[in-house]
Design a protein around this motif. Structure first.
Motif, PDB file in Angstrom:
ATOM      1  N   UNK A 141      -6.917  10.805  -2.325  1.00 14.05           N
ATOM      2  CA  UNK A 141      -6.051  11.663  -1.996  1.00 14.05           C
ATOM      3  C   UNK A 141      -4.645  11.191  -3.086  1.00 14.05           C
ATOM      4  N   UNK A 142      -4.080  10.037  -2.617  1.00 18.35           N
ATOM      5  CA  UNK A 142      -3.017   9.692  -3.669  1.00 18.35           C
ATOM      6  C   UNK A 142      -3.347   8.434  -4.382  1.00 18.35           C
ATOM      7  N   UNK A 143      -4.368   8.095  -5.163  1.00 15.88           N
ATOM      8  CA  UNK A 143      -4.661   7.100  -5.710  1.00 15.88           C
ATOM      9  C   UNK A 143      -3.514   6.219  -6.696  1.00 15.88           C
ATOM     10  N   UNK A 144      -2.707   7.251  -7.154  1.00 12.91           N
ATOM     11  CA  UNK A 144      -1.404   6.725  -7.844  1.00 12.91           C
ATOM     12  C   UNK A 144      -0.174   6.415  -7.157  1.00 12.91           C
ATOM     13  N   UNK A 145      -0.344   6.523  -5.501  1.00 13.26           N
ATOM     14  CA  UNK A 145       0.938   6.111  -4.668  1.00 13.26           C
ATOM     15  C   UNK A 145       1.488   4.717  -5.214  1.00 13.26           C
ATOM     16  N   UNK A 146       2.910   4.773  -5.266  1.00 11.52           N
ATOM     17  CA  UNK A 146       3.629   3.791  -5.567  1.00 11.52           C
ATOM     18  C   UNK A 146       3.584   2.448  -4.638  1.00 11.52           C
ATOM     19  N   UNK A 147       3.228   2.896  -3.453  1.00  8.31           N
ATOM     20  CA  UNK A 147       3.139   1.928  -2.087  1.00  8.31           C
ATOM     21  C   UNK A 147       2.063   2.464  -1.383  1.00  8.31           C
ATOM     22  N   UNK A 148       1.157   1.540  -1.222  1.00  9.69           N
ATOM     23  CA  UNK A 148      -0.107   1.808  -0.380  1.00  9.69           C
ATOM     24  C   UNK A 148      -0.069   0.624   0.719  1.00  9.69           C
ATOM     25  N   UNK A 149      -0.223   1.120   2.054  1.00 11.48           N
ATOM     26  CA  UNK A 149      -0.229   0.106   3.016  1.00 11.48           C
ATOM     27  C   UNK A 149      -1.383   0.439   3.698  1.00 11.48           C
ATOM     28  N   UNK A 150      -2.115  -0.817   4.309  1.00 13.54           N
ATOM     29  CA  UNK A 150      -3.315  -0.415   5.061  1.00 13.54           C
ATOM     30  C   UNK A 150      -3.104  -1.468   6.495  1.00 13.54           C
ATOM     31  N   UNK A 151      -3.333  -0.532   7.435  1.00 19.98           N
ATOM     32  CA  UNK A 151      -3.063  -1.213   8.874  1.00 19.98           C
ATOM     33  C   UNK A 151      -4.508  -1.528   9.559  1.00 19.98           C
ATOM     34  N   UNK A 152      -4.400  -2.661   9.910  1.00 21.05           N
ATOM     35  CA  UNK A 152      -5.749  -3.000  10.823  1.00 21.05           C
ATOM     36  C   UNK A 152      -5.055  -4.018  11.999  1.00 21.05           C
ATOM     37  N   UNK A 153      -6.189  -3.960  13.005  1.00 21.92           N
ATOM     38  CA  UNK A 153      -6.235  -4.663  14.204  1.00 21.92           C
ATOM     39  C   UNK A 153      -7.491  -4.893  14.552  1.00 21.92           C
ATOM     40  N   UNK A 154      -7.915  -5.869  15.574  1.00 16.49           N
ATOM     41  CA  UNK A 154      -9.079  -5.998  16.000  1.00 16.49           C
ATOM     42  C   UNK A 154      -9.547  -4.798  17.103  1.00 16.49           C
ATOM     43  N   UNK A 155     -10.928  -4.435  17.006  1.00 17.30           N
ATOM     44  CA  UNK A 155     -11.125  -3.212  18.105  1.00 17.30           C
ATOM     45  C   UNK A 155     -10.760  -3.745  19.403  1.00 17.30           C
ATOM     46  N   UNK A 156     -10.704  -5.003  19.968  1.00 16.30           N
ATOM     47  CA  UNK A 156     -10.400  -5.085  21.294  1.00 16.30           C
ATOM     48  C   UNK A 156      -8.898  -4.585  21.504  1.00 16.30           C
ATOM     49  N   UNK A 157      -8.065  -4.900  20.699  1.00 15.51           N
ATOM     50  CA  UNK A 157      -6.477  -4.625  20.589  1.00 15.51           C
ATOM     51  C   UNK A 157      -6.297  -3.319  20.649  1.00 15.51           C
TER      52      UNK A 157
END
Length: 235
Positions: A141-157
């Motif tokens: 959608x926004x491949x040129x976004x100036x800031x890209x964040x990726x959030x993750x955590x284990x499935x159990x959490x």
């Protein structure tokens, strides 16, 4: 406040708190939060009202023919959050029903609906100053976004968080094992689907928020924002 506005893309797995982060960050920065999920719900509401979606049927042809007539926008409300508008009508409450949620998961599988909504999301992004969260924001959608964040955590959490959240809302949650199985199933579906699968953009900054609370993740996001905007101003 930084003069020059940027676009912020937040992607990640289900139930990892990315919508909370996106909303809090937008409010803090005075940016517009684009709720991509609400957009699919608005399309579903439009189709339900027209009689194109019932419990058992979906008239894809009618929807395909009229999808370009569906215009979705967002505007702030008195509470400091924002409302979803469908062709100028505030539908924030109407799109939060179970019927519409079910409809949304059905229309979101249609390539032509995705294409039209991505076009509208990209249009909103041209103005700058948007925070958008989803599965494919930084990659599609926004491949040129100036800031890209990726959030993750284990499935159990994530399963435990969903379990606790339901309890806090007074909902009697399913067994933890069932929630965990559902989280894992969604992960598999999100990462392996043909249309815009979930993956971390090469230039995204990752946060594993296993041991981070809501305030902590907002502070982290603000730190990343400040780091990138200071760097941009120096260039």
């Amino acid at each position: 406040m930084h003069a020059k506005k940027i676009n912020i893309a937040i992607d990640g797995f289900s139930s990892c708190g990315k919508s909370t982060m996106a909303k809090d960050l937008a409010r803090k920065l005075g940016y517009t939060y684009i709720d991509s999920g609400a957009m699919y719900r608005a399309v579903a509401l439009y189709a339900i009202r027209k009689g194109w979606i019932t419990e058992t049927t979906m008239d894809e042809e009618a929807l395909r023919e009229h999808v370009s007539e569906i215009k979705i926008t967002f505007a702030p409300n008195a509470q400091g959050s924002q409302d979803t508008y469908l062709n100028g009508e505030n539908v924030e409450d109407d799109i939060r029903t179970l019927e519409v949620a079910n409809g949304a998961s059905r229309v979101s599988t249609l390539g032509f609906v995705r294409k039209e909504l991505v076009r509208q999301q990209q249009e909103m992004g041209k103005e700058k100053g948007v925070v958008m969260d989803g599965r494919d924001i930084g990659t599609v959608v926004l491949p040129d976004a100036e800031l890209k964040l990726f959030v993750t955590a284990p499935p159990e959490i994530r399963a435990q968080r969903r379990f606790d959240e339901m309890k806090a809302k007074g909902i009697n949650p399913p067994a933890y094992e069932d929630i965990l199985a559902n989280v894992k199933e969604r992960d598999l579906r999100d990462t392996t689907r043909a249309e815009s699968p979930l993956r971390k953009a090469d230039d995204a900054i990752e946060l594993d928020n296993t041991h981070v609370d809501i305030e902590g993740q907002l502070q982290w996001a603000l730190d990343m924002f400040n780091r990138i905007t200071v760097k941009n101003e120096q260039n």
